[in-house]
Design an enzyme around this catalytic site. Structure first.
Site, mmCIF file in Angstrom:
data_model
loop_
_atom_site.group_PDB
_atom_site.id
_atom_site.type_symbol
_atom_site.label_atom_id
_atom_site.label_comp_id
_atom_site.label_asym_id
_atom_site.label_seq_id
_atom_site.Cartn_x
_atom_site.Cartn_y
_atom_site.Cartn_z
ATOM 1 N N ARG A 169 0.819 -1.209 0.000
ATOM 2 C CA ARG A 169 0.000 0.000 0.000
ATOM 3 C C ARG A 169 0.853 1.259 0.000
ATOM 4 O O ARG A 169 0.486 2.262 -0.621
ATOM 5 C CB ARG A 169 -0.940 -0.038 1.209
ATOM 6 C CG ARG A 169 -1.986 -1.139 1.098
ATOM 7 C CD ARG A 169 -2.664 -1.493 2.413
ATOM 8 N NE ARG A 169 -3.624 -2.589 2.220
ATOM 9 C CZ ARG A 169 -4.275 -3.193 3.211
ATOM 10 N NH1 ARG A 169 -4.090 -2.808 4.473
ATOM 11 N NH2 ARG A 169 -5.122 -4.169 2.946
ATOM 12 N N ARG B 60 7.290 -4.732 -5.360
ATOM 13 C CA ARG B 60 5.881 -4.683 -4.947
ATOM 14 C C ARG B 60 5.105 -5.864 -5.506
ATOM 15 O O ARG B 60 4.318 -6.518 -4.798
ATOM 16 C CB ARG B 60 5.237 -3.382 -5.428
ATOM 17 C CG ARG B 60 3.766 -3.244 -5.040
ATOM 18 C CD ARG B 60 3.028 -2.263 -5.942
ATOM 19 N NE ARG B 60 3.057 -2.691 -7.334
ATOM 20 C CZ ARG B 60 2.486 -2.025 -8.337
ATOM 21 N NH1 ARG B 60 1.861 -0.892 -8.101
ATOM 22 N NH2 ARG B 60 2.542 -2.482 -9.582
ATOM 23 N N SER C 201 13.100 31.079 7.502
ATOM 24 C CA SER C 201 14.038 30.934 8.607
ATOM 25 C C SER C 201 13.441 31.600 9.836
ATOM 26 O O SER C 201 12.745 32.624 9.734
ATOM 27 C CB SER C 201 15.380 31.593 8.258
ATOM 28 O OG SER C 201 16.164 31.792 9.411
ATOM 29 N N LYS D 122 15.699 34.596 4.008
ATOM 30 C CA LYS D 122 16.013 33.242 3.552
ATOM 31 C C LYS D 122 14.844 32.602 2.801
ATOM 32 O O LYS D 122 13.684 32.783 3.141
ATOM 33 C CB LYS D 122 16.383 32.358 4.749
ATOM 34 C CG LYS D 122 17.648 32.744 5.475
ATOM 35 C CD LYS D 122 18.884 32.494 4.612
ATOM 36 C CE LYS D 122 19.169 31.023 4.401
ATOM 37 N NZ LYS D 122 19.525 30.310 5.652
ATOM 38 N N ASN E 88 14.957 28.872 2.019
ATOM 39 C CA ASN E 88 15.756 27.652 2.100
ATOM 40 C C ASN E 88 15.219 26.544 1.200
ATOM 41 O O ASN E 88 13.997 26.397 1.047
ATOM 42 C CB ASN E 88 15.780 27.151 3.548
ATOM 43 C CG ASN E 88 16.501 28.103 4.475
ATOM 44 O OD1 ASN E 88 17.510 28.686 4.111
ATOM 45 N ND2 ASN E 88 15.977 28.274 5.677
ATOM 46 N N ARG F 175 12.243 -19.968 13.746
ATOM 47 C CA ARG F 175 11.805 -18.623 14.092
ATOM 48 C C ARG F 175 12.863 -18.049 15.009
ATOM 49 O O ARG F 175 13.163 -18.643 16.044
ATOM 50 C CB ARG F 175 10.429 -18.603 14.767
ATOM 51 C CG ARG F 175 9.990 -17.149 15.129
ATOM 52 C CD ARG F 175 8.513 -17.037 15.492
ATOM 53 N NE ARG F 175 7.694 -17.509 14.392
ATOM 54 C CZ ARG F 175 7.050 -18.664 14.393
ATOM 55 N NH1 ARG F 175 7.107 -19.453 15.445
ATOM 56 N NH2 ARG F 175 6.342 -19.044 13.354
#
Length: 444
Positions: free
Chosen positions: A123, A187, A279, A285, A287, A318
């Site tokens: 999923r 997948r 910022s 800024k 960023n 196991r």
């Protein structure tokens, strides 16, 4: 899509917080996957007349994560080491006395836990693939639109020879497609788990299953997972495959982020994120937040994958600890890559390209960026040794005098009358970059 739990919001994980992958890997989503596995097992048994159809309907109806107390289950998981044990008790109670005996019948906790993790992975990988598709499409547009936009190629941090932004974007896209192909393959191959107490399916035969392969196939079919050849309690190929494709995807997206972070530096400014982050201290800024978060994911992913690879050395039928060590890093990897894929799609779709800055930077070395070309073209004219000597001296003077390479070469007596206009133009020395970009864009 399952909502994110109140205590599972990613406060310290902005890379995946609020992403589709966050919902697909939340505690509620994991609980629902466990319940889906339990319900599918009862339905599979009913399909082979090993359980009443009324029981399968009752278990399926009761298998709703919203009916269970996550916090209580988590706390009670400590006593047995996994959450399946208390969940089975709660689900049995919810189903009622008549159908309760058909809950979890023949299975072991690892069957349900492994199968649920495969469901969570499938999923989550679906939403990762959707964002990789968005990223690929945006990069294809960038590559085609800037097929011939020249900029300095950089090796070992220094200008090398010219390349094109189209080729760079085409290379990014190629990595994304490589990641897509790996994610798809993994997948589509993720299996259900059914083995019983020690991987022999013995309890299922005790409950009347004459064909345990048919039961395993029905179980996998109910869940949309692949039928396993063998119970894989200690044969951890599916986990290793997940580790590999997720770490690769994080690295592939990390390459894009690394380039954007370098090219987007203030003093370079050849690219910029569509909308930068602010910022807390500096109002000016903007960023490169998306690239930063992708880069962070790329740094964490290999170590998480290493834990999963390390768990392959699982003893007996196991293991104690190896199987348990997988759960958190696998979910972290799914979340990191899911968040990085979301950020990569937004980054690619909003990336701004400053072709003027790229062109300007081609001239920073005053023509030396095409010295490789001139070495090849002047050798037949001057002889190899003389050409090397002339270019070496011209390069020295370019650095010391600040004059262009073309200007200095024009003063060489043997080159009087030789038109070097095209030879010293960096934009005309991009080799097969355009053709390589076209070739890369042919891939679908």
């Amino acid at each position: 899509m399952t909502s994110v739990d109140p205590d599972d919001t990613g406060l310290l994980a902005p890379g995946w917080a609020g992403s589709p992958a966050a919902s697909a890997t939340s505690d509620t989503a994991c609980l629902q996957a466990l319940l889906d596995a339990e319900a599918a097992l009862t339905r599979a048994q009913a399909s082979l007349d090993l359980a009443p159809h009324e029981a399968s309907a009752a278990v399926t109806e009761a298998a709703d994560a919203g009916r269970f107390d996550l916090r209580s289950l988590a706390g009670r998981a400590r006593s047995g080491g996994n959450p399946v044990i208390p969940l089975v008790a709660e689900l049995t109670k919810a189903v009622g006395e008549e159908h309760g005996p058909h809950v979890h019948r023949g299975a072991t906790s690892q069957d349900i836990m492994d199968t649920a993790l495969m469901l969570v992975a499938v999923r989550t990988l679906d939403v990762v693939l959707a964002d990789l598709a968005r990223t690929e499409e945006a990069l294809a547009r960038l590559a085609a639109g800037h097929r011939d936009t020249a900029l300095p190629g950089r090796t070992l941090t220094q200008h090398a020879v010219p390349t094109t932004f189209g080729l760079k974007a085409a290379g990014w896209r190629s990595l994304v497609l490589d990641a897509r192909d790996r994610v798809r393959t993994v997948r589509d191959g993720l299996p259900a788990q059914l083995g019983g107490a020690a991987g022999t399916l013995a309890a299922f035969t005790a409950y009347g299953a004459e064909d345990t392969r048919a039961l395993t196939a029905a179980f996998a079919r109910e869940l949309g997972l692949r039928e396993p050849l063998l119970p894989w309690h200690t044969l951890r190929t599916p986990i290793a495959d997940l580790a590999g494709c997720l770490a690769f995807t994080a690295g592939a997206l990390g390459k894009i982020a690394a380039d954007v972070l370098v090219l987007g530096r203030t003093e370079i400014a050849e690219v910029a994120e569509g909308s930068g982050g602010g910022s807390s201290a500096m109002p000016h800024k903007a960023n490169p937040v998306r690239s930063t978060l992708i880069a962070a994911a790329a740094r964490r992913a290999p170590l998480l994958a290493a834990t999963l690879y390390g768990s392959m050395a699982a003893e007996d039928e196991r293991p104690a600890g190896a199987w348990h060590a997988e759960w958190e890093p696998l979910r972290d990897l799914l979340r990191l890559v899911g968040g990085a894929a979301r950020d990569a799609a937004e980054l690619a779709e909003g990336l701004r390209v400053n072709a003027d800055a790229m062109r300007e930077h081609l001239g920073l070395t005053h023509g030396l960026i095409v010295s490789e070309r001139l070495s090849a073209e002047l050798a037949p004219v001057l002889g190899r040794a003389r050409a090397k000597s002339v270019l070496t001296e011209a390069a020295r003077r370019t650095y010391t005098e600040g004059r262009s390479l073309g200007e200095l070469l024009a003063e060489v007596p043997e080159l009087k009358g030789v038109d070097l206009t095209e030879s010293v133009d960096p934009a005309r020395y991009t080799g097969s970059a355009g053709d390589l970009t076209d070739r890369a864009l042919e891939r679908r």
